[in-house]
Design an enzyme around this catalytic site. Structure first.
Site, mmCIF file in Angstrom:
data_model
loop_
_atom_site.group_PDB
_atom_site.id
_atom_site.type_symbol
_atom_site.label_atom_id
_atom_site.label_comp_id
_atom_site.label_asym_id
_atom_site.label_seq_id
_atom_site.Cartn_x
_atom_site.Cartn_y
_atom_site.Cartn_z
ATOM 1 N N ILE A 182 -6.356 -0.714 -12.989
ATOM 2 C CA ILE A 182 -6.325 -0.031 -11.697
ATOM 3 C C ILE A 182 -5.274 -0.609 -10.752
ATOM 4 O O ILE A 182 -5.007 -0.033 -9.700
ATOM 5 C CB ILE A 182 -7.701 -0.025 -11.016
ATOM 6 C CG1 ILE A 182 -8.100 -1.408 -10.503
ATOM 7 C CG2 ILE A 182 -8.769 0.544 -11.947
ATOM 8 C CD1 ILE A 182 -9.303 -1.378 -9.571
ATOM 9 N N SER B 167 0.813 -1.215 0.000
ATOM 10 C CA SER B 167 0.000 0.000 0.000
ATOM 11 C C SER B 167 0.850 1.271 0.000
ATOM 12 O O SER B 167 1.813 1.409 0.763
ATOM 13 C CB SER B 167 -0.928 0.013 1.220
ATOM 14 O OG SER B 167 -1.664 1.213 1.248
ATOM 15 N N SER C 199 -9.824 -1.320 2.219
ATOM 16 C CA SER C 199 -9.544 -1.929 0.924
ATOM 17 C C SER C 199 -9.859 -3.418 0.999
ATOM 18 O O SER C 199 -10.457 -3.902 1.963
ATOM 19 C CB SER C 199 -8.093 -1.671 0.510
ATOM 20 O OG SER C 199 -7.898 -2.000 -0.847
ATOM 21 N N TYR D 11 -1.641 -1.026 -9.354
ATOM 22 C CA TYR D 11 -0.474 -0.136 -9.410
ATOM 23 C C TYR D 11 0.815 -0.817 -8.956
ATOM 24 O O TYR D 11 1.897 -0.237 -9.049
ATOM 25 C CB TYR D 11 -0.717 1.132 -8.586
ATOM 26 C CG TYR D 11 -0.918 0.900 -7.104
ATOM 27 C CD1 TYR D 11 0.174 0.800 -6.239
ATOM 28 C CD2 TYR D 11 -2.189 0.809 -6.570
ATOM 29 C CE1 TYR D 11 -0.006 0.604 -4.887
ATOM 30 C CE2 TYR D 11 -2.386 0.607 -5.215
ATOM 31 C CZ TYR D 11 -1.293 0.516 -4.381
ATOM 32 O OH TYR D 11 -1.472 0.315 -3.038
ATOM 33 N N VAL E 297 -16.466 -6.133 -11.158
ATOM 34 C CA VAL E 297 -17.486 -5.307 -10.518
ATOM 35 C C VAL E 297 -17.521 -5.556 -9.012
ATOM 36 O O VAL E 297 -18.574 -5.731 -8.402
ATOM 37 C CB VAL E 297 -18.878 -5.514 -11.151
ATOM 38 C CG1 VAL E 297 -18.956 -4.841 -12.482
ATOM 39 C CG2 VAL E 297 -19.227 -6.991 -11.284
ATOM 40 N N GLY E 298 -16.326 -5.568 -8.424
ATOM 41 C CA GLY E 298 -16.221 -5.518 -6.977
ATOM 42 C C GLY E 298 -16.451 -4.079 -6.532
ATOM 43 O O GLY E 298 -17.008 -3.263 -7.275
ATOM 44 N N GLY E 299 -16.006 -3.731 -5.323
ATOM 45 C CA GLY E 299 -16.238 -2.385 -4.813
ATOM 46 C C GLY E 299 -15.697 -1.297 -5.713
ATOM 47 O O GLY E 299 -16.401 -0.334 -6.055
ATOM 48 N N LYS F 51 -14.346 -3.981 1.656
ATOM 49 C CA LYS F 51 -15.146 -2.847 1.185
ATOM 50 C C LYS F 51 -16.651 -3.073 1.292
ATOM 51 O O LYS F 51 -17.405 -2.122 1.511
ATOM 52 C CB LYS F 51 -14.773 -2.509 -0.258
ATOM 53 C CG LYS F 51 -13.405 -1.872 -0.412
ATOM 54 C CD LYS F 51 -13.151 -1.488 -1.861
ATOM 55 C CE LYS F 51 -11.845 -0.733 -2.007
ATOM 56 N NZ LYS F 51 -11.629 -0.290 -3.399
#
Length: 292
Positions: free
Chosen positions: A236, A22, A69, A238, A136-138, A73
């Protein structure tokens, strides 16, 4: 940070697992330092089994807010006192605000805003565009909502888990009622439909965990013919900074490839403002993300 810590220091947390990758502690603690705020941000390894105790800890310890996270979520929803309208629509939370440290916890979702600000930063507009979004999670649901609110022409959702299809269909129905965007939902196992959607899209967004450990050697797109010079590919994830999907898209001539760092920055900035009440100095924080 140790020079800033005192008996007055206020705590903000992250509840997730895994957390070692993170960037949030680095971002938020640097922002506190830049603004001279007596806050500290700590990440806690918390899964769904420990989540109820962790949320009670936020109340008991007066923690001013928390980011949330994977995998928490959606699991955190029944543990909160209130939800923002966006969080209620999405059915997921990534930010919890404990206003004045009094124990009344309000859940918010900033992933969608963060993703759209990251795209805008790269010169990518979604207005009147056809977009395919996998996952299509959080985060994926939040992005889908923001795409519709920001005027996308079509959003074609594909999901990896068949068990989610019925619950996500409710969101799809609401978005079709509330916006002018045409939103559809299909199973990612239907590769014929998936490939056809990408062929007709201006933007492909991967909001799944494919590409990050332990799935770093996988990509949702493996057919070079799906990559066109006018296709933008946004992953998304990273960490790693370039997933196998992004490397594949870049090698085969996509118009632009974008990783999740910008989304992390801007969703974090939105969360920062909700919890702290001040703007994150994003221009000062952005260069730090390139160090990872």
């Amino acid at each position: 940070m140790s020079e800033r810590l005192s008996g007055h220091t206020l705590l903000v947390s992250l509840l997730a697992t895994p957390i070692r990758h993170s960037l949030s502690p680095k971002m938020h603690n640097e922002a506190y330092a830049k603004l001279g705020l007596d806050y500290a941000y700590l990440a806690f390894e918390v899964g769904t089994e420990q989540l109820a105790d962790a949320v009670q800890g936020i109340r008991a310890l007066g923690i001013r807010g928390s980011n949330v996270s994977m995998p928490n979520k959606e699991a955190i929803l029944p543990l909160l006192d209130d939800l923002s309208p966006a969080a209620e629509l999405v059915g997921a939370v990534n930010t919890v605000v404990n206003k004045d440290g009094k124990g009344h916890l309000v859940g918010h979702i900033t992933d969608g805003i963060g993703a759209l600000r990251a795209l805008a930063d790269e010169g990518v507009s979604v207005k009147n565009k056809i977009i395919t979004l996998a996952g299509v999670g959080g985060a994926g649901k939040a992005i889908a909502v923001q795409l519709a609110f920001d005027g996308a022409k079509e959003v074609r959702l594909f999901n990896r888990q068949a068990t989610r299809l019925s619950s996500v269909q409710k969101l799809v129905t609401k978005l079709n009622q509330l916006t002018r965007t045409k939103v559809t939902l299909q199973d990612l196992e239907d590769q014929t439909a998936f490939k056809e959607a990408i062929r007709e899209s201006h933007l492909f967004i991967d909001a799944t965990s494919v590409g990050m450990k332990p799935l770093e050697n996988l990509s949702l797109i493996t057919d070079p013919e799906l990559i066109r010079p006018d296709l933008v590919v946004f992953d998304i994830v990273y960490s790693p900074a370039e997933t196998k999907l992004l490397a594949f898209a870049r090698q085969h001539g996509a118009q632009k490839v974008i990783n999740g760092l910008g989304m992390v920055l801007y969703q974090g900035a939105e969360a920062f403002k909700l919890i702290i009440g001040q703007d994150m100095p994003v221009d000062a924080i952005k260069p730090l993300l390139g160090d990872e």
